[in-house]
Design an enzyme around this catalytic site. Structure first.
Site: not given
Length: 151
Positions: A8, A11, A13-15, A120
């Site tokens: 993402c 690097n 939050c999501r990933s 995000d």
């Protein structure tokens, strides 16, 4: 062993959630994940405290230090999974060879409604992290099935 990289923007939050959920679910299957960001904003940082909180809520261990995606990752990983179209396009631009192992995570989401981006959650509240966690988790279930059938 199959290696998967979740990517993402920053690097944190999501990933890292993708990495943690994948490693938690795929551990007995000899699959391993890492994560990276297309930007270097947070290199060396831990995941966002809200990512850690939602992972802990569902008993998913999360241990990660942010790093930047590099072109060599195309060679080191069997599957590269982008969290949204912008990051997918950024990685595609870095690719020097084929991109047959580059995917959007929501390509594996059985509830995808045409929007292929994992949103995000950074600028929102904890409910956004909860929503992303469930989206990531169900997509990873299908991703693991895909990888297992591809072996």
């Amino acid at each position: 062993m199959k290696n998967v990289l979740f990517v993402c923007l920053g690097n944190i939050c999501r990933s890292p959630l993708g990495e943690a959920v994948f490693n938690h679910k795929a551990d007995p299957l000899s699959m391993r994940a890492d994560s990276a960001g297309t930007a270097a904003y947070h290199v060396g940082e831990n995941p966002d405290h809200r990512s850690i909180s939602v992972a802990n809520k569902y008993h998913v261990p999360i241990h990660h230090k942010a790093r930047k995606f590099v072109a060599e990752d195309f060679e080191r990983f069997d599957y590269i999974i982008a969290m949204d179209r912008n990051n997918y396009d950024d990685m595609k631009a870095l690719a020097q060879g084929g991109i047959d192992h580059l995917f959007l995570l929501r390509e594996f989401d059985p509830e995808a409604d045409g929007d292929m981006d994992v949103p995000d959650p950074y600028y929102g509240g904890s409910d956004g992290f909860e929503h992303v966690f469930h989206m990531v988790s169900r997509s990873i279930d299908e991703l693991i099935k895909h990888i297992a059938s591809d072996q």
